[in-house]
Every structure is written in structure tokens, then in C-alpha cells.
Write an enzyme that holds these catalytic residues in place. Structure first.
Site, PDB file in Angstrom:
ATOM      1  N   HIS A 190      25.524  39.768  34.857  1.00  0.00           N
ATOM      2  CA  HIS A 190      26.460  40.746  35.422  1.00  0.00           C
ATOM      3  C   HIS A 190      25.705  42.040  35.748  1.00  0.00           C
ATOM      4  CE1 HIS A 190      30.608  41.921  36.338  1.00  0.00           C
ATOM      5  NE2 HIS A 190      30.131  43.134  36.138  1.00  0.00           N
ATOM      6  N   ALA A 191      25.855  42.510  36.978  1.00  0.00           N
ATOM      7  CA  ALA A 191      25.060  43.640  37.459  1.00  0.00           C
ATOM      8  C   ALA A 191      25.297  44.908  36.639  1.00  0.00           C
ATOM      9  CB  ALA A 191      25.384  43.914  38.921  1.00  0.00           C
ATOM     10  N   HIS A 227      26.798  49.515  45.392  1.00  0.00           N
ATOM     11  CA  HIS A 227      27.572  49.957  44.232  1.00  0.00           C
ATOM     12  C   HIS A 227      26.642  50.367  43.082  1.00  0.00           C
ATOM     13  CE1 HIS A 227      30.867  49.994  41.253  1.00  0.00           C
ATOM     14  NE2 HIS A 227      29.964  49.467  40.440  1.00  0.00           N
ATOM     15  N   GLU A 228      25.703  49.489  42.762  1.00  0.00           N
ATOM     16  CA  GLU A 228      24.795  49.781  41.643  1.00  0.00           C
ATOM     17  C   GLU A 228      23.893  50.972  41.961  1.00  0.00           C
ATOM     18  OE1 GLU A 228      25.355  48.497  38.851  1.00  0.00           O
ATOM     19  OE2 GLU A 228      26.748  46.992  39.588  1.00  0.00           O
ATOM     20  N   GLU A 271      32.001  54.899  39.275  1.00  0.00           N
ATOM     21  CA  GLU A 271      32.180  53.622  39.963  1.00  0.00           C
ATOM     22  C   GLU A 271      32.373  53.788  41.464  1.00  0.00           C
ATOM     23  OE1 GLU A 271      31.466  50.998  38.526  1.00  0.00           O
ATOM     24  OE2 GLU A 271      31.478  51.745  36.461  1.00  0.00           O
ATOM     25  N   TYR A 309      37.768  51.090  37.441  1.00  0.00           N
ATOM     26  CA  TYR A 309      37.661  50.465  38.767  1.00  0.00           C
ATOM     27  C   TYR A 309      38.935  50.695  39.574  1.00  0.00           C
ATOM     28  CZ  TYR A 309      33.649  48.216  36.549  1.00  0.00           C
ATOM     29  OH  TYR A 309      32.479  47.968  35.873  1.00  0.00           O
ATOM     30  N   HIS A 339      25.378  54.249  41.167  1.00  0.00           N
ATOM     31  CA  HIS A 339      25.235  54.689  39.770  1.00  0.00           C
ATOM     32  C   HIS A 339      23.897  55.405  39.577  1.00  0.00           C
ATOM     33  CE1 HIS A 339      28.816  52.807  38.145  1.00  0.00           C
ATOM     34  NE2 HIS A 339      28.433  51.581  38.411  1.00  0.00           N
ATOM     35  N   HIS A 353      33.920  41.922  31.417  1.00  0.00           N
ATOM     36  CA  HIS A 353      34.170  43.205  30.750  1.00  0.00           C
ATOM     37  C   HIS A 353      34.899  43.095  29.422  1.00  0.00           C
ATOM     38  CE1 HIS A 353      33.211  43.943  34.912  1.00  0.00           C
ATOM     39  NE2 HIS A 353      32.976  45.210  34.659  1.00  0.00           N
TER      40      HIS A 353
HETATM   41  C1  KAW Z   1      33.990  45.888  42.050  1.00  0.00           C
HETATM   42  C2  KAW Z   1      33.436  47.157  42.117  1.00  0.00           C
HETATM   43  C3  KAW Z   1      32.931  47.570  43.325  1.00  0.00           C
HETATM   44  C4  KAW Z   1      32.955  46.764  44.460  1.00  0.00           C
HETATM   45  C5  KAW Z   1      33.502  45.492  44.409  1.00  0.00           C
HETATM   46  C6  KAW Z   1      34.010  45.080  43.205  1.00  0.00           C
HETATM   47  N1  KAW Z   1      34.578  43.940  42.870  1.00  0.00           N
HETATM   48  C7  KAW Z   1      34.914  43.988  41.549  1.00  0.00           C
HETATM   49  C8  KAW Z   1      34.580  45.165  41.023  1.00  0.00           C
HETATM   50  C9  KAW Z   1      34.794  45.661  39.635  1.00  0.00           C
HETATM   51  C10 KAW Z   1      33.754  45.200  38.644  1.00  0.00           C
HETATM   52  C11 KAW Z   1      33.777  43.676  38.510  1.00  0.00           C
HETATM   53  O1  KAW Z   1      32.810  43.011  38.891  1.00  0.00           O
HETATM   54  O2  KAW Z   1      34.761  43.162  37.997  1.00  0.00           O
HETATM   55  N2  KAW Z   1      32.420  45.642  39.024  1.00  0.00           N
HETATM   56  C12 KAW Z   1      31.391  45.619  38.182  1.00  0.00           C
HETATM   57  O3  KAW Z   1      31.506  45.214  37.035  1.00  0.00           O
HETATM   58  C13 KAW Z   1      30.030  46.120  38.662  1.00  0.00           C
HETATM   59  C14 KAW Z   1      29.087  46.381  37.477  1.00  0.00           C
HETATM   60  C15 KAW Z   1      28.989  47.857  37.075  1.00  0.00           C
HETATM   61  O4  KAW Z   1      28.157  48.549  37.958  1.00  0.00           O
HETATM   62  O5  KAW Z   1      30.229  48.479  37.180  1.00  0.00           O
HETATM   63  C16 KAW Z   1      28.421  47.976  35.637  1.00  0.00           C
HETATM   64  C17 KAW Z   1      29.280  47.230  34.593  1.00  0.00           C
HETATM   65  C18 KAW Z   1      28.639  47.308  33.275  1.00  0.00           C
HETATM   66  C19 KAW Z   1      28.998  48.311  32.410  1.00  0.00           C
HETATM   67  C20 KAW Z   1      28.392  48.382  31.177  1.00  0.00           C
HETATM   68  C21 KAW Z   1      27.434  47.459  30.803  1.00  0.00           C
HETATM   69  C22 KAW Z   1      27.075  46.461  31.675  1.00  0.00           C
HETATM   70  C23 KAW Z   1      27.682  46.383  32.918  1.00  0.00           C
HETATM   71  N3  KAW Z   1      28.440  49.399  35.292  1.00  0.00           N
HETATM   72  C24 KAW Z   1      27.319  50.136  35.210  1.00  0.00           C
HETATM   73  O6  KAW Z   1      26.212  49.636  35.347  1.00  0.00           O
HETATM   74  C25 KAW Z   1      27.475  51.586  34.967  1.00  0.00           C
HETATM   75  C26 KAW Z   1      26.411  52.417  35.191  1.00  0.00           C
HETATM   76  C27 KAW Z   1      26.552  53.792  34.982  1.00  0.00           C
HETATM   77  C28 KAW Z   1      27.738  54.316  34.534  1.00  0.00           C
HETATM   78  C29 KAW Z   1      28.805  53.484  34.319  1.00  0.00           C
HETATM   79  C30 KAW Z   1      28.673  52.121  34.545  1.00  0.00           C
HETATM   80 ZN    ZN Z   2      29.709  49.966  38.454  1.00  0.00          ZN
END
Ligand code: KAW
Ligand code: ZN
Length: 665
Positions: free
Chosen positions: A393-394, A423-424, A451, A563, A427, A553
Site C-alpha cells: 500500500h503506497a 498523490h504520494e 491528502e 480522504y 505528501h 487502513h
Molecule cells: C484515494 C486518494 C487519492 C486518490 C485516489 C484515491 N482512491 C482512494 C483513495 C483513498 C486511499 C485508499 O487507497 O483507500 N488512499 C491511500 O491510502 C493512499 C495512501 C496514502 O498516501 O494516503 C498513505 C496511507 C498510509 C498512511 C499511513 C501509513 C501507511 C500508508 N498516506 C501517507 O503516506 C501519508 C503521508 C503523509 C501524511 C499523511 C499520510
Molecule cells: Zn495519502
């Protein structure tokens, strides 16, 4: 990643090295007026179970000095902590897990010590608002408040749930057919062939099947197999995890962990605001839902889907039915136009993951924003390794030393992953922009802001004009029908997501608060899935299952309402940046590429980090127009599509009914 989120809190605090950072402390020092006047009586027995604990030392200058020392130490401790997290997430071995667990305990000791010192100050009476805010953040200890044994148990459960999820595999459907056909006399062969062939992982195999297959039974098989091999196995551990999390939240003065999570939004009306946003957005979702349901009935037959029923959750091209881009190809409003999914062009051009990251970085620098620093390119993991298990998971990482920033992503060569790369990188850009803040302010204005950054850029990148400019589209249909097709494709990413983005934490908040009992965790999940998304499970669900655990998550313990917030505010940001860029015409046509004005406005907001409440950041972003979340821009963006969908749906039922949320009618 917010300050209460233990695994991730580490990734948001950094070392103070740069000149700019020193600058912050000088400014803070200069704003001191008179210090050290003790106001009122305060008690000596500081109660760990009260919120925002403070003590009786009124010396603001001493408090300020403490903060400086804290910041240096915190950055170093944070670096070591993030390093051990990274080592584990990019190589899931027992040894790396043990290192991580040990490191987490050391880090917790440091946090406890800092909390003890910080809360000896009567900081609520300090004159300087920034100092007060830093102390406010420090006075919430997080999970480190737990006694060591419980903290250890919590960390172990967290690591093991993430491990189970990330290494989970399923057997291919073809094997399933063979097994059931021949199972009577081939029992011994079955187990050995199962072991050899049951190697399908979520990224990329299962994700691809969900998106590509149009075989109802194959989809149902994969959908269930994933839940059997991930969520179901996690259920027992999750129950204990909830208890321990709540213990921690209560030690911090919160009613439960859900309440503690919501605190990062610093709002008394957060829950009402969310509900109001959802009410405004429901008509958009209902119209999209009704239209897609009709197309699915044409494809799969009215024996599978009722015209006024929910949509079977496995038919929408995504494991969680959270985005519906997978059904674009056979549901497009005006078929026969150039496709807006540029995946085939990407593959044809032999594009690599690195190419995708370069495209993204180029967009950031076209706005005058910061490029990814050299260590980013050296250490990021942007392709799935073949020699070890990792958390696919990214995610985007900040190593707290002002130098080291990394992305971990099992990048697939698809348009969807090109969006995820943006998206990444959003961050990372946020990290770079607030790098000069003190470590406690190196966070998003709120988690939804973090996000939203990359997504805002991706809204421009996805426009047909932009895709043509970067040679990913050969021809564009610049006419009203092409526009509807385009808006529809974006709606399948954005509008479809909204109810899922909302219900994930509605479910978790219910679990944390105890409003949902552990005996009804899965039933409640499907009630929410039915109520908000209008989807139903293709096979009967029971309390033997644990379907929320099949979404990253939940085992990964990452709050999700961010999100939903992001998907609303990114359109506010898009509108504001488009205005700054001098865009004229409909919002959905705007591409902020190369606009230094847009870049400047964005960077102003990002640089604040969490030094001010997010409402201030919102005010700056919108040029003073609002300091709230506002659904108007997302509604404006999609308006032509909404009008079109309403016309299409005028003789049909909107919404859905079902007597039993745990099985499709
Ligand atoms: C989404 C978001 C944007 C575009 C399209 C999308 N489709 C679905 C989503 C929501 C969600 C998902 O996949 O269900 N997106 C993500 O989980 C992307 C991953 C993340 O960049 O948000 C990542 C999640 C994560 C959090 C903590 C530990 C491991 C993974 N968040 C971060 O890397 C992050 C970085 C800095 C600050 C806050 C979060
Ligand atoms: Zn994110």
C-alpha cells in the site's frame, strides 16, 4: 499522519538543521513580551487522564528553551524510529519486526519524558500563541501513555495485522474450478497444487482481475477469497486492538480513540459539518449510482441486480467498490470517442515507474514548487520487489532530518497509478514546504489537507488538454459529448468514492465508542455499506467474517475521514488555484500547469504546516472567501454531468432498498 497516530507520528517530526528553522525560533523569541507572571493557582498533581495537561511552572522563557531542546532530540529520535519502520515496511522479516518493536518502546520512553517535562509548565497562561500551540500539541501523549506491557501488546498486534494483510495471497479462479471438479479423488494433489499456485497478491494481480474481469462468478470468487485470506484472519486481533487503543485514548483524557482521532480537526462541529456535506453530495452520488446500476443490469442481467436495489459490490471494478473507474469502458455516456483512460498509451510507450515519477515531479516544478531531493531518488521503492515481502500500500515518508524523504509504491503502469504517484508526491511536497517549521508543526493543517495536495495537481493533469500536451492522448474530443465523457470519468474516481470515504470511520468511530458491539461488527459494516454506498455483498456475510479488515487502513490503523475531507476541499483548492492562475471558463477545464501564481498560493498554505488552525490556512487559500469546508466547488465542477445524469435518470428510480444488508437481494 497526525500527531496521535503512533506509527506515523514519527514520520511527521524532523530534525532542526536549516537556517530557516533557526529563523522560526528567533521570531518566536522576539514576540515575547513580559514572561513569568503566574496567573492563578495550579495544581501539582498533573493528571495524565485529563486533556491538555499543564503544570504550575509559569516561566515562559524556560518553556521556550525547553521547546528548543526538545525539538533537536525529537528529530533524532524520530529519525531512528522512522528508519526502523521503513526497514520493516520494505522487508517484512521477523528480525525487522523485532527491531521496530524495540525501537517503538525506546521512542515511547522519550515521548513520556518529554510529556512529563512539558506538562510541568503552566503553558496555558503563556503569552505567545505559537508557544502555547506547541505545548498544546506536546501535552497529548498518545499511545505512549499506556503501561509498557500494554503498549508492547498494542504495537505487536499492529505490526502483525499489517503483516497479515500485506502478505495475504489467494488461489486463482481457474484452480478453484479444477479443485471443485476433481476434489473427490484428488485430495492430496489439491493441497500441493494449492501451495504452488496460490500466489495471487492484491497488488497487482487481484486489483487487475477486479478491474478487467467481467465474469460474475470469477469476480465473486476473488472478492470472497480476498476477504477470507485477509480480514477474516484479523478479526480476533482487531477486537483486542480496539480495547488497547481505547485504554490509550482514555489515558489521554478522551472518551475513546475515535474522539481522539477527531481532535486533529480542532472543531466542535466536525460531525455535523460532515453530515451536512454528505447531505449536499448525496444527489450527485444517487444519480451516478442509478446510471451505473442500469448499465450493469444490461451487462449482467436483471436476475442479478434489481432496478431499485443495491449494486453487487464485486461488479464495480474495485475490491471495495470505493472507486468505479473499472466500469468506465462499458458505461461511457458517449461511446466511440477517444478513451480517457491513457493506460494503453502508457504501456505502448514502454513507460516505466520512474517515467511516471518524473512526469509528476515536472508538474510540481512547473508551478515553481520544490523538486524531489537526491536522497528521494536514491532510496524510494517505486517498484514491487520480487525477492521479499513488503507493504505494497503506497505511502510517503519523512525521515525528520530535513534531507531524507521517500515514497514506497508498488507502481503498476496504469493511469490510476499515475494519479497515485501525484498523490504520494503531494505528501512529499508538503513535507518539503513545511520543513522549516518546528517539528511539532510539521504536519498538515489538518489530515485532509495532506491528502489533498497531490490530488489537486492530478485534477489538472487528468484534463484531456494536458494529457495531449504530455503525449498521452493523441486526439481529444473537444465538444459537449467529449466533455460529458470526461466529467463522467472523473466522477467515477471522485463522486463514487465519497460514501466510502465517509462510512469507513463512521464504522470505526462506532466500534471505538462501543455504540457498535464486537458481536455485530460485520453486520454494522454492511448496514453502512448499504445505507451510504448502496452496495451489497455477492455472498452471505456473517459475524465469522471481518470485511472492514480486508481494507488496508483498518489493519494499518490509518484514520480514513481525511480522504472524505480531502475529496471535498481539493475542489475548493482547485477553484482557488485556478483563479490565481487566471483561468476562465468551466472549472473542469482548468489546468494550472506552469502557473507560478497558483504555485505561490499553494506553497504559502503548505509552508504553514500545522502552525495555525486549518481554518486560517483555508482562509488564505480561498483569498478570505471562507474558512470552512464547502461542497459548492465540487458541485460546480460536476454541474454539467449532474444535469446530464438527471435527464438520463428522469424515468428511473433513484436510491435503493434491501431487506438484508448481508446478502444481495
Ligand atoms: C484515494 C486518494 C487519492 C486518490 C485516489 C484515491 N482512491 C482512494 C483513495 C483513498 C486511499 C485508499 O487507497 O483507500 N488512499 C491511500 O491510502 C493512499 C495512501 C496514502 O498516501 O494516503 C498513505 C496511507 C498510509 C498512511 C499511513 C501509513 C501507511 C500508508 N498516506 C501517507 O503516506 C501519508 C503521508 C503523509 C501524511 C499523511 C499520510
Ligand atoms: Zn495519502
Amino acid at each position: 499522519m497526525n500527531m496521535f497516530h503512533n506509527e506515523l507520528a514519527q514520520a511527521i517530526e524532523h530534525k532542526l538543521l536549516s537556517m530557516g528553522t533557526t529563523g522560526f525560533w528567533i521570531v518566536l523569541l522576539c514576540t515575547f513580551t513580559i514572561t513569568s507572571t503566574s496567573l492563578g493557582a495550579s495544581s501539582n498533581n498533573r493528571d495524565i487522564s485529563a486533556k491538555y495537561v499543564s503544570g504550575d511552572n509559569p516561566d515562559e522563557a524556560e518553556g521556550f528553551e525547553f521547546l528548543q531542546t526538545y525539538d533537536k532530540r525529537a528529530s533524532q529520535e524520530c529519525y531512528l524510529s522512522v528508519l526502523s519502520n521503513w526497514a520493516y515496511a520494505t522487508n517484512l522479516t521477523e528480525e525487522n519486526k523485532q527491531n521496530l518493536l524495540e525501537r517503538s518502546l525506546v521512542y515511547a520512553e522519550f515521548q513520556k519524558e518529554a510529556w512529563k517535562n512539558a506538562t510541568s509548565f503552566a503553558w496555558k497562561q503563556f503569552k505567545n500563541p505559537s508557544t502555547r500551540r506547541l505545548f498544546k500539541f506536546l501535552s497529548i501523549l498518545g499511545t505512549a501513555a499506556l503501561p509498557t506491557e500494554k503498549l508492547k501488546e498494542l504495537n505487536e498486534i499492529s505490526a502483525s495485522m499489517e503483516d497479515t494483510y500485506s502478505t495475504s495471497k489467494i488461489c486463482p479462479y481457474s484452480l478453484q474450478v479444477v479443485i471443485t471438479d476433481e476434489s473427490e479423488n484428488l485430495d492430496d494433489d489439491k493441497s500441493s497444487s494449492e501451495e504452488e499456485n496460490c500466489t495471487l497478491s492484491l497488488e497487482p494481480d487481484i486489483t487487475r482481475i477486479l478491474k478487467k474481469s467481467q465474469n460474475y462468478d470469477e469476480l465473486a470468487y476473488v472478492w470472497k477469497a480476498w476477504r477470507d485470506s485477509s480480514g477474516k484472519k484479523i478479526r480476533k486481533r482487531y477486537e483486542r486492538f480496539v480495547e488497547l487503543s481505547n485504554d490509550a485514548a482514555r489515558l489521554n483524557g478522551f472518551a475513546d480513540m475515535g474522539e481522539m482521532w477527531r481532535e486533529s480537526y480542532e472543531s466542535d462541529t466536525f460531525l455535523e459539518d460532515l453530515e451536512n456535506l454528505w447531505k449536499q453530495l448525496l444527489p450527485l452520488y444517487e444519480n451516478l449510482h442509478a446510471y451505473v446500476r442500469r448499465k450493469l443490469i444490461s451487462k449482467y442481467g436483471n436476475d442479478k441486480i434489481r432496478p431499485d436495489g443495491p449494486i453487487p459490490a464485486h461488479l464495480l471494478g474495485n475490491m471495495w467498490a470505493q472507486d468505479w473507474a473499472g466500469v468506465q469502458e462499458f458505461t461511457e455516456p458517449y461511446p466511440g470517442k477517444p478513451s480517457l483512460d491513457v493506460t494503453p498509451q502508457m504501456v505502448e510507450q514502454n513507460m516505466t515507474a520512474l517515467d511516471m515519477f518524473n512526469i509528476s515531479e515536472e508538474f510540481f516544478s512547473s508551478l515553481g514548487l520544490k523538486e524531489m531531493p537526491p536522497p528521494f531518488w536514491e532510496h524510494s521503492v517505486i517498484e514491487k520487489p520480487t525477492d521479499r515481502e513488503i507493504v505494497c500500500h503506497a505511502s510517503a515518508w519523512d525521515f525528520c532530518n530535513g534531507k531524507d524523504y521517500r515514497i514506497k509504491q508498488c507502481t503498476d503502469i496504469t493511469m490510476q497509478d499515475l494519479i497515485t504517484v501525484h498523490h504520494e508526491m503531494g505528501h512529499i511536497e508538503y513535507y518539503l514546504q513545511y520543513a522549516d517549521q518546528p517539528s511539532l508543526f510539521r504536519e498538515g493543517a489538518n489530515p485532509g489537507f495532506h491528502e489533498a495536495v497531490g490530488d489537486v495537481l492530478a485534477l489538472s493533469v487528468s484534463t484531456p488538454k494536458h494529457l495531449k500536451a504530455i503525449s498521452l492522448l493523441n486526439e481529444i474530443a473537444d465538444d459537449p459529448e467529449g466533455d460529458i465523457n470526461y466529467l463522467y470519468s472523473i466522477a467515477l474516481d471522485k463522486i463514487s468514492f465519497l460514501p466510502f470515504g465517509y462510512l469507513m470511520d463512521l464504522w470505526r468511530w462506532g466500534i471505538f465508542s462501543g455504540n457498535t458491539s464486537v458481536e455485530e461488527m460485520n453486520t454494522k459494516w454492511w448496514e453502512l455499506r448499504l445505507k451510504y454506498q448502496g452496495v451489497c455483498p455477492p455472498v452471505k456475510r456473517t459475524e465469522e467474517d471481518f470485511d472492514p479488515g480486508a481494507k488496508y487502513h483498518i489493519p494499518g490503523n490509518t484514520p480514513y475521514i481525511r480522504y472524505f475531507v480531502s475529496f471535498v476541499i481539493q475542489f475548493q483548492f482547485h477553484k482557488a488555484l485556478c483563479e490565481a492562475a487566471g483561468h476562465e471558463g468551466p472549472l473542469y477545464k482548468c489546468d494550472i500547469y506552469q502557473s507560478k501564481e497558483a504555485g505561490k498560493l499553494l506553497s504559502q498554505v503548505l509552508q504553514l504546516g500545522s502552525s495555525k488552525p486549518w481554518t486560517e490556512a483555508m482562509k488564505i487559500m480561498t483569498g478570505g472567501k471562507t474558512n470552512k469546508m464547502d461542497a459548492a466547488p465540487i458541485i460546480e465542477y460536476f454541474d454539467p454531468l449532474i444535469q446530464w445524469l438527471k435527464e438520463q435518470n428522469k424515468n428511473y428510480t433513484l436510491g435503493w432498498t434491501s431487506n438484508d444488508p448481508t446478502i444481495c437481494p
